[in-house]
Design a protein around this motif. Structure first.
Motif, PDB file in Angstrom:
ATOM      1  N   SER A 124       8.618 -79.938  18.041  1.00 42.54           N
ATOM      2  CA  SER A 124       7.610 -80.554  17.182  1.00 42.54           C
ATOM      3  C   SER A 124       6.610 -81.604  17.913  1.00 42.54           C
ATOM      4  O   SER A 124       5.630 -81.842  17.616  1.00 42.54           O
ATOM      5  CB  SER A 124       7.937 -81.561  16.152  1.00 42.54           C
ATOM      6  OG  SER A 124       9.075 -80.750  15.342  1.00 42.54           O
ATOM      7  N   ASN A 131       1.648 -74.989  13.547  1.00 48.64           N
ATOM      8  CA  ASN A 131       2.617 -74.355  12.380  1.00 48.64           C
ATOM      9  C   ASN A 131       3.972 -74.793  12.949  1.00 48.64           C
ATOM     10  O   ASN A 131       4.775 -74.129  13.555  1.00 48.64           O
ATOM     11  CB  ASN A 131       2.520 -72.832  12.864  1.00 48.64           C
ATOM     12  CG  ASN A 131       3.058 -72.017  11.519  1.00 48.64           C
ATOM     13  OD1 ASN A 131       3.841 -72.717  10.671  1.00 48.64           O
ATOM     14  ND2 ASN A 131       2.947 -70.861  11.411  1.00 48.64           N
ATOM     15  N   LYS A 132       4.430 -75.828  12.061  1.00 42.57           N
ATOM     16  CA  LYS A 132       5.734 -76.416  12.449  1.00 42.57           C
ATOM     17  C   LYS A 132       6.808 -75.614  11.484  1.00 42.57           C
ATOM     18  O   LYS A 132       7.940 -76.071  11.801  1.00 42.57           O
ATOM     19  CB  LYS A 132       5.583 -77.774  12.083  1.00 42.57           C
ATOM     20  CG  LYS A 132       4.762 -78.592  13.084  1.00 42.57           C
ATOM     21  CD  LYS A 132       4.696 -80.086  13.231  1.00 42.57           C
ATOM     22  CE  LYS A 132       3.904 -80.463  14.088  1.00 42.57           C
ATOM     23  NZ  LYS A 132       3.511 -82.125  14.068  1.00 42.57           N
ATOM     24  N   ASP A 133       6.472 -74.673  10.930  1.00 45.13           N
ATOM     25  CA  ASP A 133       7.657 -73.903  10.219  1.00 45.13           C
ATOM     26  C   ASP A 133       7.980 -72.610  10.900  1.00 45.13           C
ATOM     27  O   ASP A 133       9.298 -72.212  10.807  1.00 45.13           O
ATOM     28  CB  ASP A 133       7.192 -73.861   8.736  1.00 45.13           C
ATOM     29  CG  ASP A 133       6.818 -74.959   8.038  1.00 45.13           C
ATOM     30  OD1 ASP A 133       7.790 -75.872   8.454  1.00 45.13           O
ATOM     31  OD2 ASP A 133       6.114 -75.150   7.144  1.00 45.13           O
ATOM     32  N   ASP A 134       7.144 -71.915  11.361  1.00 40.61           N
ATOM     33  CA  ASP A 134       7.163 -70.429  11.687  1.00 40.61           C
ATOM     34  C   ASP A 134       8.028 -70.720  13.235  1.00 40.61           C
ATOM     35  O   ASP A 134       7.112 -70.627  14.119  1.00 40.61           O
ATOM     36  CB  ASP A 134       6.053 -69.694  11.504  1.00 40.61           C
ATOM     37  CG  ASP A 134       6.451 -68.226  12.038  1.00 40.61           C
ATOM     38  OD1 ASP A 134       7.605 -67.916  12.657  1.00 40.61           O
ATOM     39  OD2 ASP A 134       5.656 -67.189  11.783  1.00 40.61           O
ATOM     40  N   GLU A 135       9.225 -70.659  13.528  1.00 40.20           N
ATOM     41  CA  GLU A 135       9.630 -70.853  14.779  1.00 40.20           C
ATOM     42  C   GLU A 135       9.478 -69.958  15.563  1.00 40.20           C
ATOM     43  O   GLU A 135       9.317 -70.185  16.907  1.00 40.20           O
ATOM     44  CB  GLU A 135      11.341 -71.017  14.523  1.00 40.20           C
ATOM     45  CG  GLU A 135      11.647 -72.411  14.137  1.00 40.20           C
ATOM     46  CD  GLU A 135      12.701 -72.606  13.051  1.00 40.20           C
ATOM     47  OE1 GLU A 135      13.544 -71.521  12.872  1.00 40.20           O
ATOM     48  OE2 GLU A 135      13.177 -73.815  12.933  1.00 40.20           O
TER      49      GLU A 135
END
Lengths: 186, 370
Positions: A124, A131-135
């Protein structure tokens, strides 16, 4: 390859590793003592230093850094140290010359994250991380970032999943060692 | 059971045996696998492959169990010394035959041990599953054991090379051959020792680096990285200079194929290309404008020349300026420009009929027609 071409590449702020395939021609030239000395002299005249050690080469600035340069210098080093800390959290024994596969890294990341959520904090941190959700997407960016900064290099253009760790990783590890050594001495 | 029958039995039940080799256990098994030959053993009410089979399979496949202890073969050496004493007392040839067999078996075991040590070291070096601490511990254990084996091996070589010799010529010949065959294996065990010691040192260094990296990474995240900043700034002349990227003239690169496949990209694309329904009678703004007529004007220079020839003016420029061929450019305020161009053309073409005065009028040299 001549000094002008060498300058064009190194003046982009790149670290050239001797185990890089992409810059093998330049690395071989820099391994040549007379070319290295001539290039070093030339850079010296315009206020820069050519540094070559431990299988990698780069340009340093002799004079004072401007405020803008200082900020850029600090930010870039911090991000790359964090990136290497993340790589080592995923693969504790990974070092120069080692090989990693992108998909294995994704699965390793998922496994570690289940046990230790703090690994996500490191990802992060990066300024490019939008895009902090799609790893998987973040890790793709992470690999591109390491590639751009000449820490990883694709083994072959045909095999997009396999990357080699370049000697430049030792540069950042040496910075960390110097800081920690300073801490312990204090 | 004959050996060939054993091979047939193994082949017949190969699937069960292979599953058991991979770690599966069974509640029940065909009788011949349990009673006739001890391929399986009952452990905690379940059938598992016997240790004897594992050892056989691992040996054949050049694999080594993580818990395998490499033998120093001191017992075999002790037995050989005992047999030597008995032979010296009895000179019984059967004892000598047993000694020959025991020496050959010992050599086979040492050779096998060499293969297994090599496999075990490769397993440790390439193991990416175990934690770094466990890897160091395992490598250290094996390295310690190799250290012990080097001492034992050196003792064994002395016994094979000197103490057992002199009993009988054919036995001496075997001892010499075996001693020669042991030379590369002796070198190997020292190489393994160096390789493993080097590996341990490198791995310990990485462990130390990782600890430092994690500490500094946490400081960076918490913005408590003053030491790092201070160290970098005070030694910046030693470190990579960060050249500012020039943003001018940058052309956005085309997306990579994998970026195109991304869902977020596809969503973005769908949004960008969203088709909106438009009413049939909707007022459409006119994108076109009626173009204006373009009027081309030209000068009839022949006519001006003819008029000048007739009028013979004292100031040719003023005459041209007032001529109606030039005056038609007045609406665009360009009459002086065209008058001057015409003046230059006529003065050039009719040098014999033109006299240039020394004075100027309206910044133009006065020329008169003669």
């Amino acid at each position: 390859m001549d000094i002008a071409k060498a300058f064009e590449i190194l003046s982009q702020g790149k670290i050239i590793s001797a185990n890089s395939s992409k810059y093998s021609e330049l690395a071989n030239m820099l391994l040549n003592d007379s070319f290295f000395e001539e290039f070093k002299e030339t850079l010296n005249l315009i206020g820069y230093r050519l540094i070559g050690e431990d299988g990698y080469y780069y340009i340093a600035k002799k004079g004072k850094l401007t405020q803008g340069e200082q900020q850029l210098f600090i930010d870039k080093n911090k991000e790359l140290i964090l990136a290497i800390a993340l790589l080592r959290q995923l693969y504790p024994r990974l070092d120069r010359g080692g090989v990693i596969h992108f998909l294995q890294v994704v699965s390793q990341y998922v496994n570690i994250q289940k046990e230790n959520g703090s690994i996500k904090d490191k990802l992060s941190y990066f300024s490019w991380n939008k895009n902090k959700d799609d790893e998987k997407e973040i890790l793709e960016h992470f690999f591109k970032y390491l590639e751009k900064n000449n820490i990883l290099e694709k083994e072959s253009e045909n095999i997009s999943d396999k990357y080699r760790v370049l000697n430049s990783i030792s540069y950042y590890l040496s910075i960390v060692e110097s800081v920690e050594k300073g801490d312990n001495d204090a | 059971m004959k050996h060939i029958e054993l091979i047939q039995l193994l082949y017949q039940h190969r699937d069960i045996i292979d599953k058991a080799f991979m770690g599966e256990s069974f509640d029940d098994l065909p009788k011949e696998l349990v009673k006739d030959v001890p391929i399986f053993q009952k452990v905690a009410k379940k059938y598992e492959l016997s240790e004897a089979y594992f050892e056989f399979a691992n040996t054949m496949l050049k694999r080594v169990d993580a818990n395998y202890r490499f033998g120093d073969y001191n017992e075999e050496i002790k037995l050989l010394i005992e047999l030597k004493e008995i032979y010296q007392e009895t000179t019984d040839k059967t004892i000598l035959a047993r000694m020959k067999s025991a020496v050959k078996t010992l050599y086979k075991k040492i050779e096998q041990r060499d293969t297994l040590i090599n496999s075990r070291i490769n397993d440790i070096v390439n193991d990416n599953e175990l934690s770094i601490e466990l890897i160091i511990k395992e490598a250290q254990d094996i390295d310690d054991r190799i250290g012990e084996l080097i001492i034992a091996h050196s003792e064994n070589l002395k016994i094979l090379g000197t103490e057992l010799r002199g009993l009988e010529n054919s036995f001496d010949e075997i001892l010499v051959d075996i001693r020669l065959d042991l030379i590369p294996l002796t070198q190997n065990i020292h190489t393994y020792n160096e390789k493993l010691s080097d590996f341990i040192l490198r791995t310990q260094k990485r462990k130390r680096e990782n600890k430092q990296l994690m500490a500094i990474a946490n400081k960076i995240i918490k913005e408590q990285d003053h030491e790092l900043k201070a160290m970098l700034l005070s030694n910046h002349q030693l470190y990579l200079h960060t050249f500012k990227e020039n943003k001018r003239g940058l052309v956005k690169s085309f997306p990579e194929p994998y970026e195109l496949k991304r869902e977020s990209f596809l969503e973005l694309l769908v949004k960008s290309l969203e088709i909106k329904r438009v009413e049939k009678k909707a007022i459409v703004s006119k994108p076109y404008e009626k173009s204006q007529d373009v009027i081309f004007k030209s000068i009839n220079i022949k006519r001006i020349e003819k008029d000048i020839c007739n009028s013979k003016p004292q100031n040719i420029f003023e005459y041209i300026l007032s001529h109606d061929e030039i005056q038609k450019f007045k609406p665009e305020n360009q009459e002086k420009i065209y008058a001057f161009k015409t003046y230059l053309t006529i003065v050039q073409n009719y040098r014999d009929n033109v006299v240039l005065e020394s004075n100027y009028l309206n910044n133009v040299k006065v020329a008169k027609w003669i």
